[in-house]
Enzyme design. Structure first.
Site, PDB file in Angstrom:
ATOM      1  N   VAL A   1       6.679 -12.488  -5.007  1.00 22.69           N
ATOM      2  CA  VAL A   1       7.672 -11.443  -5.249  1.00 22.69           C
ATOM      3  C   VAL A   1       8.622 -11.415  -4.053  1.00 22.69           C
ATOM      4  CG1 VAL A   1       7.991  -8.955  -5.613  1.00 22.69           C
ATOM      5  CG2 VAL A   1       5.937 -10.088  -6.498  1.00 22.69           C
TER       6      VAL A   1
ATOM      7  N   TYR B   1      -6.068 -14.561   3.085  1.00 28.06           N
ATOM      8  CA  TYR B   1      -5.391 -13.708   2.101  1.00 28.06           C
ATOM      9  C   TYR B   1      -6.153 -13.737   0.773  1.00 28.06           C
ATOM     10  CZ  TYR B   1      -1.526 -11.665  -0.570  1.00 28.06           C
ATOM     11  OH  TYR B   1      -0.745 -10.854  -1.356  1.00 28.06           O
TER      12      TYR B   1
ATOM     13  N   GLN C   1       8.871  -0.468   2.420  1.00 24.28           N
ATOM     14  CA  GLN C   1       9.680  -1.605   1.964  1.00 24.28           C
ATOM     15  C   GLN C   1       8.962  -2.355   0.842  1.00 24.28           C
ATOM     16  OE1 GLN C   1      10.059  -3.904   5.660  1.00 24.28           O
ATOM     17  NE2 GLN C   1       8.482  -5.327   4.989  1.00 24.28           N
TER      18      GLN C   1
ATOM     19  N   ARG D   1      -3.909 -20.154   1.788  1.00 25.49           N
ATOM     20  CA  ARG D   1      -4.010 -18.688   1.682  1.00 25.49           C
ATOM     21  C   ARG D   1      -5.476 -18.269   1.849  1.00 25.49           C
ATOM     22  NH1 ARG D   1       0.559 -19.221   2.097  1.00 25.49           N
ATOM     23  NH2 ARG D   1       2.309 -18.330   0.949  1.00 25.49           N
TER      24      ARG D   1
ATOM     25  N   ILE E   1       7.373  -3.830  -2.472  1.00 25.65           N
ATOM     26  CA  ILE E   1       6.811  -3.290  -3.712  1.00 25.65           C
ATOM     27  C   ILE E   1       6.487  -1.794  -3.569  1.00 25.65           C
ATOM     28  CG2 ILE E   1       4.842  -3.443  -5.298  1.00 25.65           C
ATOM     29  CD1 ILE E   1       4.727  -6.508  -4.508  1.00 25.65           C
TER      30      ILE E   1
HETATM   31  P1  NAD Z   1       5.951  -6.161   2.746  1.00 27.68           P
HETATM   32  O1  NAD Z   1       4.861  -7.081   3.181  1.00 27.68           O
HETATM   33  O2  NAD Z   1       7.343  -6.636   2.845  1.00 27.68           O
HETATM   34  O3  NAD Z   1       5.821  -4.769   3.510  1.00 27.68           O
HETATM   35  C1  NAD Z   1       4.567  -4.308   3.890  1.00 27.68           C
HETATM   36  C2  NAD Z   1       4.656  -2.875   4.328  1.00 27.68           C
HETATM   37  O4  NAD Z   1       3.345  -2.540   4.825  1.00 27.68           O
HETATM   38  C3  NAD Z   1       5.643  -2.617   5.462  1.00 27.68           C
HETATM   39  O5  NAD Z   1       6.457  -1.507   5.152  1.00 27.68           O
HETATM   40  C4  NAD Z   1       4.734  -2.329   6.664  1.00 27.68           C
HETATM   41  O6  NAD Z   1       5.302  -1.424   7.584  1.00 27.68           O
HETATM   42  C5  NAD Z   1       3.516  -1.743   5.972  1.00 27.68           C
HETATM   43  N1  NAD Z   1       2.294  -1.803   6.788  1.00 27.68           N
HETATM   44  C6  NAD Z   1       1.886  -2.829   7.557  1.00 27.68           C
HETATM   45  N2  NAD Z   1       0.751  -2.504   8.202  1.00 27.68           N
HETATM   46  C7  NAD Z   1       0.433  -1.230   7.813  1.00 27.68           C
HETATM   47  C8  NAD Z   1      -0.598  -0.333   8.144  1.00 27.68           C
HETATM   48  N3  NAD Z   1      -1.567  -0.669   9.012  1.00 27.68           N
HETATM   49  N4  NAD Z   1      -0.613   0.892   7.582  1.00 27.68           N
HETATM   50  C9  NAD Z   1       0.367   1.248   6.702  1.00 27.68           C
HETATM   51  N5  NAD Z   1       1.395   0.449   6.365  1.00 27.68           N
HETATM   52  C10 NAD Z   1       1.416  -0.790   6.906  1.00 27.68           C
HETATM   53  O7  NAD Z   1       5.645  -5.675   1.241  1.00 27.68           O
HETATM   54  P2  NAD Z   1       5.274  -6.512  -0.054  1.00 27.68           P
HETATM   55  O8  NAD Z   1       5.554  -7.954   0.114  1.00 27.68           O
HETATM   56  O9  NAD Z   1       5.869  -5.751  -1.171  1.00 27.68           O
HETATM   57  O10 NAD Z   1       3.676  -6.393  -0.137  1.00 27.68           O
HETATM   58  C11 NAD Z   1       3.067  -5.198  -0.553  1.00 27.68           C
HETATM   59  C12 NAD Z   1       1.700  -5.530  -1.108  1.00 27.68           C
HETATM   60  O11 NAD Z   1       1.834  -6.406  -2.227  1.00 27.68           O
HETATM   61  C13 NAD Z   1       0.772  -6.234  -0.121  1.00 27.68           C
HETATM   62  O12 NAD Z   1      -0.546  -5.759  -0.305  1.00 27.68           O
HETATM   63  C14 NAD Z   1       0.870  -7.681  -0.551  1.00 27.68           C
HETATM   64  O13 NAD Z   1      -0.270  -8.426  -0.190  1.00 27.68           O
HETATM   65  C15 NAD Z   1       0.991  -7.523  -2.044  1.00 27.68           C
HETATM   66  N6  NAD Z   1       1.555  -8.682  -2.722  1.00 27.68           N
HETATM   67  C16 NAD Z   1       2.789  -9.137  -2.343  1.00 27.68           C
HETATM   68  C17 NAD Z   1       3.291 -10.256  -2.974  1.00 27.68           C
HETATM   69  C18 NAD Z   1       4.624 -10.844  -2.576  1.00 27.68           C
HETATM   70  O14 NAD Z   1       4.901 -11.995  -2.929  1.00 27.68           O
HETATM   71  N7  NAD Z   1       5.461 -10.113  -1.868  1.00 27.68           N
HETATM   72  C19 NAD Z   1       2.560 -10.893  -3.992  1.00 27.68           C
HETATM   73  C20 NAD Z   1       1.321 -10.378  -4.351  1.00 27.68           C
HETATM   74  C21 NAD Z   1       0.833  -9.266  -3.713  1.00 27.68           C
END
Ligand code: NAD
Length: 245
Positions: free
Chosen positions: A180, A147, A16, A144, A18
């Site tokens: 995002v 994080y 799901q 945060r 990114i």
């Molecule tokens: P999300 O948080 O909605 O989804 C995370 C995904 O990670 C899920 O599909 C989940 O099943 C999977 N996951 C969780 N634990 C896991 C594990 N142990 N092994 C494998 N998969 C696992 O996705 P997102 O918000 O797009 O975030 C993706 C990345 O982008 C993360 O590293 C997040 O920190 C980073 N990020 C997100 C944002 C934002 O605002 N969404 C901003 C900056 C960085």
């Protein structure tokens, strides 16, 4: 010619947000994508997409990561996308949350790189893309703690790998997105009440006046995965609607 023609790519947390948007963008540009995630059910939504094969992988499970790496034949690009956001100051951060943040945000990236770099070195080329955040060494964001600290470590890990292997055909960069809209973002929004005020709080962090999309991050990731960025290594690329300005 498609921008990623012939490239074999592994993505973590691809079910799901990114990771998913990036898997789809990579496959559209001709890559063979091995899309992994801990969530088997959500991952099935990617099965059947041309160019994508799915596999369940918990990136915090050291044994499973090693087994997974042993089964990978060839790897041109590794995108370590897995991560987790805890909202809270140091006084609101239980030790277990600190440990989980470092396990999922940093150690998983370390384990994936450590397990797959030997394959890249044997091939004489490889490209690692790690997921950091603007909440890291780039900028302190309120509440945060775990994080921001763990995502700052991802920047350090990225630069270390980049300098250690730059002479052996390996590149390593990381992404630092601002907020995002993804499923976990929407959960954080709901945790804060899901109100217009809560959304306004998130939006106000980006001077550009909105939250980013997964597709916008995927587009930058596509550039990093392609040979168009062949002269770039060790960089933390910020895509944040001006949050860090
Ligand atoms: P999300 O948080 O909605 O989804 C995370 C995904 O990670 C899920 O599909 C989940 O099943 C999977 N996951 C969780 N634990 C896991 C594990 N142990 N092994 C494998 N998969 C696992 O996705 P997102 O918000 O797009 O975030 C993706 C990345 O982008 C993360 O590293 C997040 O920190 C980073 N990020 C997100 C944002 C934002 O605002 N969404 C901003 C900056 C960085």
């Amino acid at each position: 010619m498609p921008r990623l023609e012939g490239k074999q790519i592994v993505i973590t947390a691809a079910a799901q947000g990114i990771g998913r948007a990036t898997a789809i963008a990579f496959a559209k540009e001709g890559a063979s994508v091995l899309a992994t995630d801990i969530n088997a059910e959500k991952l099935t939504k990617l099965s059947g997409v041309a160019g994508i094969i799915t596999k369940v992988l918990d990136v915090t499970d050291e044994k499973a990561v090693r087994k997974f790496a042993d089964e990978v034949d060839k790897i041109d690009v590794l995108f370590n996308c897995a991560g987790y956001v805890h909202q809270g100051t140091i006084l609101e951060c239980p030790d277990e949350v600190w440990d989980l943040s470092f396990n999922l945000n940093v150690k998983s990236t370390y384990l994936m790189c450590k397990s797959l770099l030997p394959r890249m070195l044997a091939q004489g080329s490889g490209n690692v893309i790690n997921m950091s955040s603007v909440a890291s060494s780039v900028k302190g964001l309120p509440r945060r703690l775990a994080y921001g600290a763990s995502k700052a470590a991802v920047v350090g890990l990225t630069k270390s790998i980049a300098i250690d292997f730059v002479g052996q055909g390996i590149r390593c960069n990381c992404l630092c997105p601002g907020t995002v809209e993804t499923p976990s973002f929407l959960e954080r929004f709901q945790e804060l009440g899901g109100t217009p005020e809560a959304m306004a709080g998130f939006v106000s962090r980006q001077p550009i006046g909105r939250i980013g999309t997964s597709e916008e991050v995927a587009a930058l990731c596509l550039y990093l995965a392609s040979d168009e960025s062949a002269y770039m290594t060790g960089q933390a690329l910020v895509l944040d609607g001006g949050c860090s300005l």
